[in-house]
Design an enzyme around this catalytic site. Structure first.
Site, PDB file in Angstrom:
ATOM      1  N   ARG A 123      -0.034  13.914  13.367  1.00 31.11           N
ATOM      2  CA  ARG A 123       1.271  15.221  11.751  1.00 31.11           C
ATOM      3  C   ARG A 123      -0.716  14.856  10.677  1.00 31.11           C
ATOM      4  O   ARG A 123      -0.036  15.964  10.295  1.00 31.11           O
ATOM      5  CB  ARG A 123       2.097  14.877  10.994  1.00 31.11           C
ATOM      6  CG  ARG A 123       3.214  15.352  12.124  1.00 31.11           C
ATOM      7  CD  ARG A 123       4.484  15.677  11.428  1.00 31.11           C
ATOM      8  NE  ARG A 123       4.844  14.902  10.410  1.00 31.11           N
ATOM      9  CZ  ARG A 123       6.160  15.432   9.712  1.00 31.11           C
ATOM     10  NH1 ARG A 123       6.315  16.324   9.808  1.00 31.11           N
ATOM     11  NH2 ARG A 123       6.661  14.579   8.804  1.00 31.11           N
ATOM     12  N   ASP A 124      -1.534  13.974  10.651  1.00 33.55           N
ATOM     13  CA  ASP A 124      -2.413  14.746   9.489  1.00 33.55           C
ATOM     14  C   ASP A 124      -3.603  13.880  10.003  1.00 33.55           C
ATOM     15  O   ASP A 124      -5.003  13.051   9.047  1.00 33.55           O
ATOM     16  CB  ASP A 124      -1.867  14.409   8.080  1.00 33.55           C
ATOM     17  CG  ASP A 124      -2.994  15.386   7.364  1.00 33.55           C
ATOM     18  OD1 ASP A 124      -3.324  16.290   7.591  1.00 33.55           O
ATOM     19  OD2 ASP A 124      -3.059  14.257   6.566  1.00 33.55           O
ATOM     20  N   LEU A 125      -4.218  14.216  11.635  1.00 37.85           N
ATOM     21  CA  LEU A 125      -5.252  13.186  12.394  1.00 37.85           C
ATOM     22  C   LEU A 125      -6.301  14.306  11.474  1.00 37.85           C
ATOM     23  O   LEU A 125      -6.262  15.535  11.710  1.00 37.85           O
ATOM     24  CB  LEU A 125      -5.557  13.649  12.909  1.00 37.85           C
ATOM     25  CG  LEU A 125      -6.266  12.982  13.890  1.00 37.85           C
ATOM     26  CD1 LEU A 125      -6.363  11.272  13.773  1.00 37.85           C
ATOM     27  CD2 LEU A 125      -6.687  12.992  15.241  1.00 37.85           C
ATOM     28  N   THR A 181      -3.041  19.618   7.287  1.00 33.84           N
ATOM     29  CA  THR A 181      -3.764  20.498   6.262  1.00 33.84           C
ATOM     30  C   THR A 181      -4.447  21.222   7.224  1.00 33.84           C
ATOM     31  O   THR A 181      -4.466  21.354   8.183  1.00 33.84           O
ATOM     32  CB  THR A 181      -4.846  19.536   6.388  1.00 33.84           C
ATOM     33  OG1 THR A 181      -4.665  17.929   5.650  1.00 33.84           O
ATOM     34  CG2 THR A 181      -6.432  19.813   5.737  1.00 33.84           C
TER      35      THR A 181
END
Length: 286
Positions: A92-94, A133
């Protein structure tokens, strides 16, 4: 004072202690003392990928062979999370700042505080609180709160294009007023201008056919419709098969005009966060 809070801290510990892969960071321990929370990772002396790829001096260390190895390593780590680990995990936040580099510049995915664990029979989920992000979130996740493996595939595609170009998606601008890097790469790829896509610091003696294939894979990963994106199994297979020439032709990517979706969908940046991390509260599926 981390805005992630205790729940994200617990998630990080839960996830990373139950998975092991050479392209995932290893957690050695943790400590809680009052309001202070500490994670102890293995020593990764080269810090994060973004400290190299977006630095005009340091990125010269990353020749094409090294960059392709980093891309493939991240893909292998993500494939493990999606398919082969004890838990099915959506990161979810790569992004580049969440990929750490060891002494030999091998990539290790880190920061699992916002990860989501899926059941064996679960292919997607909905959430009313989207955490991620700006510039790396897939459209279905950013606007409808839909999480799936394809959410991570989208983030991987953005990061892949950043590694190839040496430019950051969320801070990119050019004279033609493209609103992000993805839109810029898309237009150059359509015109067959692969040499203009590749980071100039790579020099002139670079394998353009291979780079073109990597760019095409990156654009397939950022397709607007999740079903049109490849799985990470597909991505790894393509990257490891140099003789594969009949790749699907990508469509115009999602958010190639990034500011439109940012302004129209009430994305709110948390004032305590950094690196353009955003939350969307009370999001309703449309």
């Amino acid at each position: 004072m981390s805005w992630h809070g205790i729940e994200q801290f617990k998630t990080e510990i839960t996830v990373i202690t139950k998975v092991q892969h050479r392209n995932l960071v290893k957690l050695l321990g943790y400590c809680i003392h009052g309001e202070d929370r500490l994670l102890v990772y293995e020593l990764l002396p080269n810090s994060s990928l973004d400290s190299f790829i977006f630095d005009t001096t340091k990125r010269a260390v990353l020749d094409w062979k090294r960059r392709s190895q980093i891309i493939e390593g991240i893909a292998q780590g993500l494939l493990y999370l999606h398919k082969y680990s004890r838990l099915r995990i959506i990161h979810r936040d790569l992004k580049a700042s969440n990929v750490l580099l060891d002494n030999d510049l091998n990539p290790k995915i880190s920061d699992f505080g916002t990860a989501r664990i899926f059941g064996d029979d679960e292919s997607r989920a909905n959430t009313l609180k989207v955490v991620g992000t700006y510039g790396y979130m897939s459209p279905e996740y950013a606007m409808k709160g839909i999480i799936s493996e394809k959410s991570d595939v989208y983030s991987f595609g953005v990061m892949m294009l950043e590694i190839i170009t040496g430019k950051k998606n969320t801070s990119f601008s050019d004279m033609d007023d493209h609103l992000n890097l993805v839109g810029h790469v898309w237009n150059l790829w359509k015109d067959g201008r692969i040499s203009d896509i590749a980071d100039p610091s790579l020099g002139e003696t670079i394998p353009m056919l291979e780079i073109s294939r990597y760019v095409q894979v990156g654009l397939l990963c950022v397709e607007e419709t999740a079903a049109d994106r490849p799985t990470m199994s597909d991505v790894v297979s393509i990257l490891n098969n140099e003789s594969l020439v009949d790749l699907p032709v990508p469509n115009q990517p999602a958010f190639s005009a990034a500011n439109r979706y940012r302004n129209n969908n009430n994305l709110v940046q948390n004032p305590e966060s950094s690196d353009n991390t955003l939350t969307i509260s009370d999001l309703e599926a449309r």
